[in-house]
Design an enzyme around this catalytic site. Structure first.
Site, PDB file in Angstrom:
ATOM      1  N   GLU A  96      -8.699  -4.662   8.192  1.00 18.85           N
ATOM      2  CA  GLU A  96      -7.460  -5.433   8.318  1.00 18.85           C
ATOM      3  C   GLU A  96      -7.516  -6.698   7.470  1.00 18.85           C
ATOM      4  O   GLU A  96      -8.594  -7.272   7.255  1.00 18.85           O
ATOM      5  CB  GLU A  96      -7.224  -5.834   9.784  1.00 18.85           C
ATOM      6  CG  GLU A  96      -7.092  -4.664  10.749  1.00 18.85           C
ATOM      7  CD  GLU A  96      -5.701  -4.038  10.724  1.00 18.85           C
ATOM      8  OE1 GLU A  96      -5.492  -3.067  11.460  1.00 18.85           O
ATOM      9  OE2 GLU A  96      -4.832  -4.519   9.949  1.00 18.85           O
ATOM     10  N   CYS A  97      -6.355  -7.145   7.018  1.00 21.71           N
ATOM     11  CA  CYS A  97      -6.277  -8.378   6.228  1.00 21.71           C
ATOM     12  C   CYS A  97      -5.869  -9.577   7.066  1.00 21.71           C
ATOM     13  O   CYS A  97      -5.923 -10.717   6.591  1.00 21.71           O
ATOM     14  CB  CYS A  97      -5.282  -8.211   5.083  1.00 21.71           C
ATOM     15  SG  CYS A  97      -3.575  -7.978   5.627  1.00 21.71           S
TER      16      CYS A  97
END
Length: 362
Positions: free
Chosen positions: A147-148
């Site tokens: 995930e960012c």
């Protein structure tokens, strides 16, 4: 097309000059602040400025561990908007079938082997066909992260802004320290509140209940008003984020006497829906009904304006001894249920040790 473009105030080149290639660092802090700076803060700012109440997201359960826990509709407590996931239960096969059925073009990078498109500098084509969406995600950030931060960051807009400002002001190749992760109790609260809007609301609904902070003069003034009327009340400390230190104060919530802002907002929404987000303390309830802040408390108790001014007079400082009608207080700590405020009703905060005059005489 009403298109708005939002981006970080810190350019990619400036970010790299100050802090190096954050996306290549191994530590979680670097990855988090990279996501906050380039993605999360600009999006949060956009949603706030546009007054958005909901956003649509194309995430799917099969993509990452975090996304597998999502519901079709969730509520982001700290950023105060809904997130709708219409494709949450779709599979890779569903996507391909839909594209074929409606004769839609594939993304041009698909022909080059890209199965997931992220940042240009850290997204690679897939060498071997992946059997799952999770394998597709391994082409991002060198396979180090799933995930960012766009779908996982829990900080509110003020916290995000503080992080960005600290990054802009801190030179050097090593990223500045990030605010500590929320306590496990607060993480559990936010997870529960996002998943279950019917979670129990905090409070006893008995008598007066005051949510505040030890350093707040209006909170202390509200306590003085209640004491002067001989009214017992429950005190709860509401956690805050200190933008100067980057720390949560107190560092953790116990869900009882120390609560998060989201706990209080949930309670306000339960009895007085439609109120704006909480920006100040104290927040006061009476027999379960929402009163408001210090001013609303005084109105509810028919406290004269002159007495309100006395209650606020130089709280936190030295009360002048020549003001005979305002320098002493008759307070009874036994009226207060729960832990005492730090430095409240004591000589260090300017309350005369020989207190005798009550607000009731004014």
């Amino acid at each position: 097309l009403n298109l708005r473009v939002y981006q970080s105030d810190l350019s990619p080149a400036r970010m790299e000059a100050l802090h190096g290639q954050l996306w290549n660092h191994e530590d979680d802090t670097s990855h988090r602040i990279y996501g906050v700076l380039r993605k999360v803060e600009p999006m949060t700012r956009a949603l706030k400025e546009l007054g958005a109440t909901a956003m649509l997201s194309g995430v799917r359960k099969s993509q990452t561990d975090h996304r597998s826990t999502l519901d079709r509709v969730t509520y982001h407590e700290t950023q105060r908007h809904y997130r709708v996931h219409p494709l949450l239960h779709w599979t890779k096969r569903d996507i391909d079938d839909y594209i074929a059925k409606h004769k839609l073009p594939f993304h041009p990078l698909k022909r080059q082997g890209y199965v997931s498109v992220g940042d240009a500098h850290s997204t690679k084509p897939l060498g071997v066909k992946a059997e799952s969406d999770a394998g597709d995600r391994s082409t991002r950030f060198g396979g180090k992260r799933q995930e960012c931060g766009l779908h996982t960051e829990k900080a509110d807009p003020a916290e995000l802004d503080a992080i960005v400002k600290r990054l802009e002001a801190s030179p050097g190749g090593v990223p500045p320290p990030s605010p500590p992760k929320r306590s496990s109790s607060e993480d559990e609260y936010y997870a529960a509140s996002s998943a279950d809007v019917d979670a129990p609301v905090h409070g006893t609904n008995r008598g007066f209940e005051v949510y505040g902070r030890d350093s707040c003069r209006f909170c202390e003034a509200a306590c003085r008003i209640l004491h002067s009327r001989g009214v017992a009340f429950d005190w709860y400390t509401m956690q805050r984020f200190n933008q100067k230190s980057g720390l949560l104060e107190p560092p953790s919530c116990d869900g009882d006497r120390v609560v998060s802002r989201a706990d209080v907002e949930r309670r306000v929404e339960a009895v007085a829906p439609g109120n704006p987000p909480i920006e100040t303390v104290p927040q006061i309830f009476r027999d379960g009904d929402y009163v408001g802040g210090f001013t609303e408390l005084c109105l509810a108790l028919d406290v004269p304006k002159s007495v309100m001014d006395v209650a606020l007079l130089q709280i936190g400082g030295q009360l002048p001894t020549d003001i005979g009608w305002a320098n002493t207080w008759n307070v009874e700590p036994s009226l207060r249920r729960g832990p005492s405020l730090h430095n409240v009703f004591n000589h260090e905060n300017g309350i005369h040790p020989n207190a005798s005059t009550s607000l009731r005489t004014l």
